[in-house]
Motif scaffolding. Structure first.
Motif, PDB file in Angstrom:
ATOM      1  N   SER A   8       0.799  -1.097  -0.149  1.00 61.30           N
ATOM      2  CA  SER A   8       0.062   0.030   0.087  1.00 61.30           C
ATOM      3  C   SER A   8       0.941   1.290  -0.081  1.00 61.30           C
ATOM      4  N   GLY A   9       0.286   2.393  -0.264  1.00 55.32           N
ATOM      5  CA  GLY A   9       1.015   3.704  -0.034  1.00 55.32           C
ATOM      6  C   GLY A   9       1.531   3.703   1.024  1.00 55.32           C
ATOM      7  N   ALA A  10       0.662   3.697   2.491  1.00 61.96           N
ATOM      8  CA  ALA A  10       1.441   3.978   3.698  1.00 61.96           C
ATOM      9  C   ALA A  10       2.331   3.107   3.944  1.00 61.96           C
ATOM     10  N   ASN A  18       5.421   4.538   2.358  1.00 64.63           N
ATOM     11  CA  ASN A  18       5.858   5.506   2.949  1.00 64.63           C
ATOM     12  C   ASN A  18       6.672   5.267   4.273  1.00 64.63           C
ATOM     13  N   PHE A  43      -0.700  14.583   2.631  1.00 65.89           N
ATOM     14  CA  PHE A  43      -1.536  13.264   2.968  1.00 65.89           C
ATOM     15  C   PHE A  43      -0.453  12.289   2.662  1.00 65.89           C
ATOM     16  N   HIS A  44       0.095  11.248   3.761  1.00 68.96           N
ATOM     17  CA  HIS A  44       1.096  10.327   3.455  1.00 68.96           C
ATOM     18  C   HIS A  44       0.531   8.970   3.947  1.00 68.96           C
ATOM     19  N   GLU A  84       4.841  15.492  -1.701  1.00 71.18           N
ATOM     20  CA  GLU A  84       4.240  15.456  -2.758  1.00 71.18           C
ATOM     21  C   GLU A  84       4.302  16.288  -3.848  1.00 71.18           C
ATOM     22  N   ASP A  96       6.766  11.580  -2.132  1.00 73.99           N
ATOM     23  CA  ASP A  96       5.613  10.677  -2.177  1.00 73.99           C
ATOM     24  C   ASP A  96       4.897  10.790  -3.596  1.00 73.99           C
ATOM     25  N   ILE A 150       2.885   8.522  -4.507  1.00 69.12           N
ATOM     26  CA  ILE A 150       1.714   7.578  -4.724  1.00 69.12           C
ATOM     27  C   ILE A 150       0.450   7.944  -5.476  1.00 69.12           C
ATOM     28  N   GLN A 151       0.243   9.498  -5.406  1.00 66.64           N
ATOM     29  CA  GLN A 151      -0.906   9.706  -6.237  1.00 66.64           C
ATOM     30  C   GLN A 151      -0.431  10.295  -7.671  1.00 66.64           C
ATOM     31  N   LYS A 211      -0.938   3.206  -5.361  1.00 71.48           N
ATOM     32  CA  LYS A 211      -2.058   3.567  -6.334  1.00 71.48           C
ATOM     33  C   LYS A 211      -2.127   2.912  -7.622  1.00 71.48           C
TER      34      LYS A 211
HETATM   35  C1  LIG Z   1      -3.362   7.660  -1.273  1.00 71.93           C
HETATM   36  C2  LIG Z   1      -2.123   8.181  -0.886  1.00 71.93           C
HETATM   37  C3  LIG Z   1      -1.248   7.854   0.463  1.00 71.93           C
HETATM   38  C4  LIG Z   1      -1.872   6.220   1.244  1.00 71.93           C
HETATM   39  O1  LIG Z   1      -1.976   5.368   0.486  1.00 71.93           O
HETATM   40  P1  LIG Z   1      -2.784   4.051   1.105  1.00 71.93           P
HETATM   41  O2  LIG Z   1      -2.684   2.827  -0.282  1.00 71.93           O
HETATM   42  O3  LIG Z   1      -4.068   4.216   1.032  1.00 71.93           O
HETATM   43  O4  LIG Z   1      -2.018   3.414   2.190  1.00 71.93           O
HETATM   44  C5  LIG Z   1      -0.118   8.203   0.716  1.00 71.93           C
HETATM   45  N1  LIG Z   1       0.260   9.423   0.052  1.00 71.93           N
HETATM   46  C6  LIG Z   1      -0.250   9.811  -1.118  1.00 71.93           C
HETATM   47  C7  LIG Z   1       0.156  11.110  -1.723  1.00 71.93           C
HETATM   48  C8  LIG Z   1      -1.804   9.328  -1.370  1.00 71.93           C
HETATM   49  O5  LIG Z   1      -2.278   9.921  -2.547  1.00 71.93           O
END
Ligand SMILES: *Cc1c(COP(=O)(O)O)cnc(C)c1O
Length: 392
Positions: free
Chosen positions: A103-105, A108, A137-138, A189, A222, A224-225, A251
């Motif tokens: 996952s993203g979390a 990170n 958001f992380h 981000e 980060d 992730i998005q 993601k």
């Molecule tokens: C969605 C997101 C996360 C968390 O990802 P998860 O898979 O929900 O844990 C972390 N950082 C950013 C920038 C995100 O958009």
């Protein structure tokens, strides 16, 4: 049936989610269907996840093939898809090594742990603090919510993990002032997603990079998005002509299969030794085989070029709406990570869209976010824009 399943869910699921009263049963490309047979054009993509759309035939094929071959063996052994995916990510980024999580979390978490470990390894254990951005958001694990600059994410979980300092995004002097002898890294981000599609000002990212070099601290992106083509380039950092030291992905990497990745340069990645960090499910053959097909499809079908072009078009249409409606205050973002700030609660617009067969969502109360699959076509955008024009 519909009512029953939704009630059933509300009765037995943890009360963490506020859901729309829709039961989705099927998807194809940019379209989703509910149990009543009603169709929706998807401008959410499972929150910037299904970049290649729903049930992409090539990915489904790769997944089914792997499902008939090997699912999981743990990281005690070598498996082919994860090795090849790691190589692909390294070849196409600044990084030298990859750690897979789910996952993203988790990606990170790995980045935060690696930053700390790196400075211990360097003989500077005091450098454990990480500077993060307000409205960032992380993630939702203890470490990642501690790194998140939003009170609503942290609320109720005190004491959060020690060692995070916050500065406003886009304020280079605030960042410079916050860096102290205990600072080891800056995490941010490239475009703040959950924070409201907030983009960096001209020169900001370049200055952040420069300061991190000057002070000998790590730059963690980060992505992730923003990663995997969402902004019209494979990774967000490629817009700024700079490179981070560590990057996290999740993601869209699996187009809906759970996978996260933490990438780093060799010198930093070396701080992780066998046993330093691990994840049971991290990079299973099943998930990495699908993710490998995702990244290859992204290139093979020129999805990123399409994203850049259609994203420009989409943004021009949102700016057209802004010209026509006083209720639209701002249009922001790049590629297909777009936001439109309105002067009222976004929820009413989101609900009206849902009624009319468009899935969109809203961040920070009044910023409509548009993050469709990257394969979205002009007709779908025109239909949404025409509808927004009507209701704004
Ligand atoms: C969605 C997101 C996360 C968390 O990802 P998860 O898979 O929900 O844990 C972390 N950082 C950013 C920038 C995100 O958009």
């Amino acid at each position: 049936m519909n009512e029953n399943i939704m009630e059933h869910s509300d009765q037995f699921m943890a009360t963490t989610y506020k859901r729309f009263p829709v039961l989705l049963t099927r998807g194809q490309g940019c379209t989703l269907w509910d149990d009543q047979g009603k169709s929706y054009t998807d401008f959410v993509a499972g929150i910037a996840v299904c970049n290649l759309g729903h049930v992409h035939p090539e990915i489904t094929k790769a997944l089914c093939k792997q499902a008939n071959t090997l699912w999981h063996v743990s990281n005690l052994f070598y498996t082919e898809p994860q090795a090849i995916l790691a190589g692909w990510l390294v070849r196409n980024s600044f990084a030298d090594r990859v750690f897979f999580g789910n996952s993203g979390a988790e990606a990170n978490e790995a980045a935060i742990k690696l930053a700390r470990k790196y400075f211990k390894h360097q003989g500077q254990p005091e450098r454990y603090r990480i500077i993060s951005m307000e409205k960032s958001f992380h993630g939702r694990t203890m470490a990642t919510l501690s790194a998140t600059g939003q009170a609503k994410v942290r609320e109720g979980y005190d004491p959060v993990l020690e060692g995070f300092d916050f500065v406003p995004f886009n304020d280079i002097e605030a960042l410079r002032a916050k860096i102290g002898p205990q600072t080891g890294a800056v995490i941010l981000e490239p475009i703040q997603g959950e924070g409201g599609i907030r983009t960096p000002e001209e020169g900001y990212m370049e200055s952040v990079r420069q300061i991190c070099i000057e002070k000998g601290i790590l730059l963690i992106f980060d992505e992730i998005q923003t990663g995997m083509g969402r902004t019209g380039k494979l990774f967000g950092y490629q817009h700024f002509g700079i490179e981070p030291d560590i990057m996290t992905l999740a993601k869209a990497l699996g187009n809906g299969l759970p996978i996260g990745a933490m990438l780093a340069r060799e010198k930093i990645a070396q701080a992780f030794q066998p046993g330093s960090h691990a994840s049971t499910f991290g990079g299973t053959p099943l998930v990495t085989a699908a993710a490998l097909e995702v990244v290859q499809t992204l290139f093979r079908e020129n999805i990123i070029d399409h994203c850049r072009q259609i994203g420009n078009y989409f943004k021009s249409r949102l700016l057209w709406l802004k010209d026509r409606h006083d209720s639209v205050e701002d249009v922001r973002g790049i590629g297909l990570l777009l936001g439109m700030k309105i002067n009222r609660e976004g929820a009413s617009v989101v609900n009206a869209c849902l009624e009319n067969g468009f899935l969109i969502n809203c961040v920070q109360e009044n910023i409509l976010r548009f993050i469709p699959p990257l394969i979205i076509q002009k007709d779908d955008i025109d239909a949404l824009v025409a509808y927004l024009d009507e209701i704004l």
